[in-house]
Write a protein that holds these residues in place. Structure first.
Motif, PDB file in Angstrom:
ATOM      1  N   GLY A 209      18.972   7.085 -33.077  1.00 56.80           N
ATOM      2  CA  GLY A 209      18.568   5.682 -33.094  1.00 56.80           C
ATOM      3  C   GLY A 209      18.150   5.265 -31.695  1.00 56.80           C
ATOM      4  N   VAL A 210      17.196   4.355 -31.637  1.00 58.09           N
ATOM      5  CA  VAL A 210      16.747   3.840 -30.347  1.00 58.09           C
ATOM      6  C   VAL A 210      16.745   2.316 -30.422  1.00 58.09           C
ATOM      7  CG1 VAL A 210      14.854   3.794 -28.654  1.00 58.09           C
ATOM      8  CG2 VAL A 210      15.283   5.882 -29.971  1.00 58.09           C
ATOM      9  N   LEU A 211      17.189   1.690 -29.338  1.00 52.28           N
ATOM     10  CA  LEU A 211      17.192   0.226 -29.248  1.00 52.28           C
ATOM     11  C   LEU A 211      16.464  -0.189 -27.987  1.00 52.28           C
ATOM     12  CD1 LEU A 211      20.935  -0.719 -29.955  1.00 52.28           C
ATOM     13  CD2 LEU A 211      19.005  -0.877 -31.545  1.00 52.28           C
ATOM     14  N   GLY A 212      15.666  -1.250 -28.083  1.00 50.11           N
ATOM     15  CA  GLY A 212      15.117  -1.805 -26.850  1.00 50.11           C
ATOM     16  C   GLY A 212      13.609  -1.848 -26.804  1.00 50.11           C
ATOM     17  N   ASN A 213      13.133  -2.420 -25.694  1.00 51.43           N
ATOM     18  CA  ASN A 213      11.688  -2.552 -25.524  1.00 51.43           C
ATOM     19  C   ASN A 213      11.216  -2.027 -24.169  1.00 51.43           C
ATOM     20  OD1 ASN A 213      10.997  -3.536 -28.135  1.00 51.43           O
ATOM     21  ND2 ASN A 213      12.114  -5.380 -27.623  1.00 51.43           N
ATOM     22  N   GLU A 214      11.331  -2.825 -23.112  1.00 46.17           N
ATOM     23  CA  GLU A 214      10.819  -2.318 -21.828  1.00 46.17           C
ATOM     24  C   GLU A 214      11.486  -1.005 -21.444  1.00 46.17           C
ATOM     25  OE1 GLU A 214      11.694  -5.866 -21.639  1.00 46.17           O
ATOM     26  OE2 GLU A 214       9.631  -6.058 -22.391  1.00 46.17           O
ATOM     27  N   LYS A 215      12.816  -0.964 -21.610  1.00 44.18           N
ATOM     28  CA  LYS A 215      13.534   0.249 -21.252  1.00 44.18           C
ATOM     29  C   LYS A 215      14.410   0.643 -22.429  1.00 44.18           C
ATOM     30  CE  LYS A 215      15.465   2.093 -16.986  1.00 44.18           C
ATOM     31  NZ  LYS A 215      16.398   2.987 -17.682  1.00 44.18           N
ATOM     32  N   PRO A 216      13.808   1.274 -23.440  1.00 45.93           N
ATOM     33  CA  PRO A 216      14.587   1.567 -24.652  1.00 45.93           C
ATOM     34  C   PRO A 216      15.716   2.543 -24.374  1.00 45.93           C
ATOM     35  CG  PRO A 216      12.233   2.055 -24.946  1.00 45.93           C
ATOM     36  CD  PRO A 216      12.438   1.762 -23.496  1.00 45.93           C
ATOM     37  N   GLU A 217      16.781   2.397 -25.151  1.00 46.06           N
ATOM     38  CA  GLU A 217      17.959   3.251 -24.987  1.00 46.06           C
ATOM     39  C   GLU A 217      18.140   4.106 -26.241  1.00 46.06           C
ATOM     40  OE1 GLU A 217      21.522   0.857 -24.734  1.00 46.06           O
ATOM     41  OE2 GLU A 217      22.819   2.572 -25.234  1.00 46.06           O
ATOM     42  N   ALA A 218      18.297   5.412 -26.026  1.00 40.44           N
ATOM     43  CA  ALA A 218      18.571   6.303 -27.169  1.00 40.44           C
ATOM     44  C   ALA A 218      20.073   6.323 -27.405  1.00 40.44           C
ATOM     45  CB  ALA A 218      18.047   7.698 -26.878  1.00 40.44           C
ATOM     46  N   LEU A 219      20.471   6.131 -28.634  1.00 42.90           N
ATOM     47  CA  LEU A 219      21.893   6.101 -28.990  1.00 42.90           C
ATOM     48  C   LEU A 219      22.411   7.521 -29.206  1.00 42.90           C
ATOM     49  CD1 LEU A 219      21.696   3.083 -31.475  1.00 42.90           C
ATOM     50  CD2 LEU A 219      22.565   3.059 -29.133  1.00 42.90           C
ATOM     51  N   PRO A 220      23.723   7.682 -29.346  1.00 46.81           N
ATOM     52  CA  PRO A 220      24.273   9.024 -29.582  1.00 46.81           C
ATOM     53  C   PRO A 220      23.714   9.621 -30.887  1.00 46.81           C
ATOM     54  CG  PRO A 220      26.021   7.450 -29.088  1.00 46.81           C
ATOM     55  CD  PRO A 220      24.774   6.654 -29.232  1.00 46.81           C
ATOM     56  N   PRO A 221      23.355  10.906 -30.878  1.00 52.06           N
ATOM     57  CA  PRO A 221      22.811  11.540 -32.082  1.00 52.06           C
ATOM     58  C   PRO A 221      23.829  11.529 -33.223  1.00 52.06           C
ATOM     59  CG  PRO A 221      22.393  12.899 -30.144  1.00 52.06           C
ATOM     60  CD  PRO A 221      23.319  11.807 -29.713  1.00 52.06           C
ATOM     61  N   VAL A 222      23.317  11.278 -34.429  1.00 54.05           N
ATOM     62  CA  VAL A 222      24.148  11.290 -35.635  1.00 54.05           C
ATOM     63  C   VAL A 222      23.672  12.458 -36.497  1.00 54.05           C
ATOM     64  CG1 VAL A 222      24.609  10.014 -37.775  1.00 54.05           C
ATOM     65  CG2 VAL A 222      24.645   8.823 -35.589  1.00 54.05           C
ATOM     66  N   GLU A 223      24.633  13.155 -37.098  1.00 52.66           N
ATOM     67  CA  GLU A 223      24.247  14.309 -37.925  1.00 52.66           C
ATOM     68  C   GLU A 223      24.542  14.029 -39.392  1.00 52.66           C
ATOM     69  OE1 GLU A 223      26.181  18.030 -36.920  1.00 52.66           O
ATOM     70  OE2 GLU A 223      24.719  19.100 -38.174  1.00 52.66           O
ATOM     71  N   LEU A 224      23.592  14.389 -40.230  1.00 54.35           N
ATOM     72  CA  LEU A 224      23.859  14.395 -41.669  1.00 54.35           C
ATOM     73  C   LEU A 224      24.235  15.839 -42.001  1.00 54.35           C
ATOM     74  CD1 LEU A 224      23.856  13.181 -44.529  1.00 54.35           C
ATOM     75  CD2 LEU A 224      21.435  13.713 -44.667  1.00 54.35           C
ATOM     76  N   ASP A 225      25.507  16.013 -42.312  1.00 59.62           N
ATOM     77  CA  ASP A 225      26.000  17.368 -42.551  1.00 59.62           C
ATOM     78  C   ASP A 225      25.631  17.809 -43.967  1.00 59.62           C
ATOM     79  OD1 ASP A 225      27.361  19.714 -42.750  1.00 59.62           O
ATOM     80  OD2 ASP A 225      29.369  18.832 -42.667  1.00 59.62           O
ATOM     81  N   LEU A 226      24.766  18.812 -44.034  1.00 61.41           N
ATOM     82  CA  LEU A 226      24.274  19.285 -45.334  1.00 61.41           C
ATOM     83  C   LEU A 226      24.897  20.628 -45.719  1.00 61.41           C
ATOM     84  CD1 LEU A 226      20.543  18.407 -44.579  1.00 61.41           C
ATOM     85  CD2 LEU A 226      22.005  17.197 -46.200  1.00 61.41           C
ATOM     86  N   SER A 227      25.882  21.064 -44.902  1.00 65.64           N
ATOM     87  CA  SER A 227      26.389  22.427 -45.079  1.00 65.64           C
ATOM     88  C   SER A 227      27.186  22.597 -46.367  1.00 65.64           C
ATOM     89  CB  SER A 227      27.255  22.812 -43.870  1.00 65.64           C
ATOM     90  OG  SER A 227      28.374  21.951 -43.818  1.00 65.64           O
TER      91      SER A 227
END
Ligand SMILES: Nc1ncnc2c1ncn2[C@@H]1O[C@H](COP(=O)(O)OP(=O)(O)O)[C@@H](O)[C@H]1O
Ligand SMILES: [Mg+2]
Length: 342
Positions: A209-227
């Motif tokens: 996920g990313v939030l922001g405009n001039e200096k957007p911030e990437a949020l911690p990666p989330v995993e969809l566990d399909l195993s």
């Protein structure tokens, strides 16, 4: 602030993302009936806006009258939760364009980004231009090849302009020419859009996920566990995984903050998400879906402007992990949108 939470009525009964498209009339798509969710995303959003001290109200975009009523509604900001107009999700961008023409302030992506992200094949060409890795692909419209990379099996076939995994189920992953041909015709018979054929990337399913405009911030990666999917199912987030409540595929898959990523991989995932956000000029909030191979190669599967915003959605899970509860997340989206107009 008076805030109109704008939504299209197709969201009343269908789960997020599953919407009607102009289907070929000869072969109607059979749509599954689902129970109404206990609380709709827009209800969560409305409550969160109120908790931030604003004065929200719903505006259902149910057709021409509702379109013309919007500028008279007294809204000082539109929280744009529409993903279709009159059930046609190809008109998602048109709604944002309409808001622009009316000089109404609204949250999220503009028409340009909505249009680009909607056409997955166009978005992939743009990723290639920016050096962002995305699976090799071909696009076929009614038997006419529009674009063709060198491709190796296995492949995945999807409608080029859908989302919510419409048209993507266990049969989408193909291993032979015969399966490929059959699936391409299946997609073309059902959907009024090109068939996108992509190299199938085996690996972890990660959303940033990313939030922001001039200096957007990437949020911690989330995993969809399909195993834990049943052995005979391809490891994809297909229709069954997203919507078939009560099915094994649905029950054994969960999204959680990704564990066990090395610092370098996490950084590269976040950088890639920011590059995509920038390439498509996303605004306020977005989500970039990626696959990571066992060799830690990152492939961008798609970009989602105005992604799913329920409290259980990947974006909210990530925001929570980064210290923003749901109310704070929604409040921030409102603040970012308002700031754009001053
Ligand atoms: N090239 C690919 N390789 C591996 N899995 C894929 C690929 N493309 C799609 N998928 C799987 O299918 C899911 C849905 O595809 P996506 O293009 O994101 O469609 P939608 O817009 O409907 O969400 C992805 O989340 C992923 O699990
Ligand atoms: Mg997706």
């Amino acid at each position: 602030m008076r805030i109109a939470v704008l939504y299209d009525p197709s969201d009343n009964l269908l789960p997020h993302g599953e919407r009607r498209r102009k289907e070929c009339p000869a072969v109607p798509v059979r749509r599954r009936k689902r129970e109404r969710r206990s609380k709709l995303d827009r209800e969560h959003v409305l409550d969160a806006i109120r908790a931030n001290g604003h004065d929200p109200f719903f505006h259902e975009l149910g057709g021409e009258q509702a379109l013309f009523a919007l500028p008279k509604s007294g809204a000082e900001l539109v929280f744009n939760m529409t993903e279709a107009y009159e059930g046609d999700d190809l008109k998602e961008a048109h709604v944002a364009a309409f808001l622009d023409l009316l000089d109404l302030r609204y949250t999220g992506a503009g028409p340009y980004s909505l249009f680009l992200a909607q056409d997955k094949s166009l978005a992939k060409k743009l990723f290639n231009f920016h050096g962002i890795r995305t699976p090799n692909f071909a696009t076929v419209t009614r038997g006419k090849v529009e674009h063709m990379d060198d491709l190796g099996f296995p492949l995945i076939v999807k409608p080029a302009s859908e989302d919510g995994s419409v048209g993507i189920d266990a049969g989408a992953v193909v291993k032979t020419v015969r399966e490929l041909m059959e699936r391409v015709s299946w997609v073309q018979e059902r959907f009024d859009c090109a068939a996108l054929i992509e190299e199938y990337i085996e690996g972890r399913e990660i959303y940033v996920g990313v939030l922001g405009n001039e200096k957007p911030e990437a949020l911690p990666p989330v995993e969809l566990d399909l195993s834990r999917l049943p052995k005979d199912m391809p490891r994809i987030a297909g229709r069954e995984v997203k919507w078939d409540k009560g099915s094994e595929a649905y029950d054994v898959t969960r999204s959680e903050v990704a564990e066990g990523l090395t610092g370098d991989l996490k950084k590269r995932l976040q950088e890639t998400a920011l590059e995509v956000y920038d390439a498509l000029k996303l605004r306020d909030y977005g989500r970039v879906d990626m696959r990571v191979t066992p060799k830690n190669e990152i492939f961008v599967i798609e970009a989602n402007p105005n992604p799913w915003l329920a409290p259980e959605a990947e974006l909210a899970i990530a925001a929570q992990n980064a210290g923003r509860d749901y109310e704070k997340l929604i409040g921030e989206i409102v603040t970012m949108a308002v700031a754009r107009y001053f």
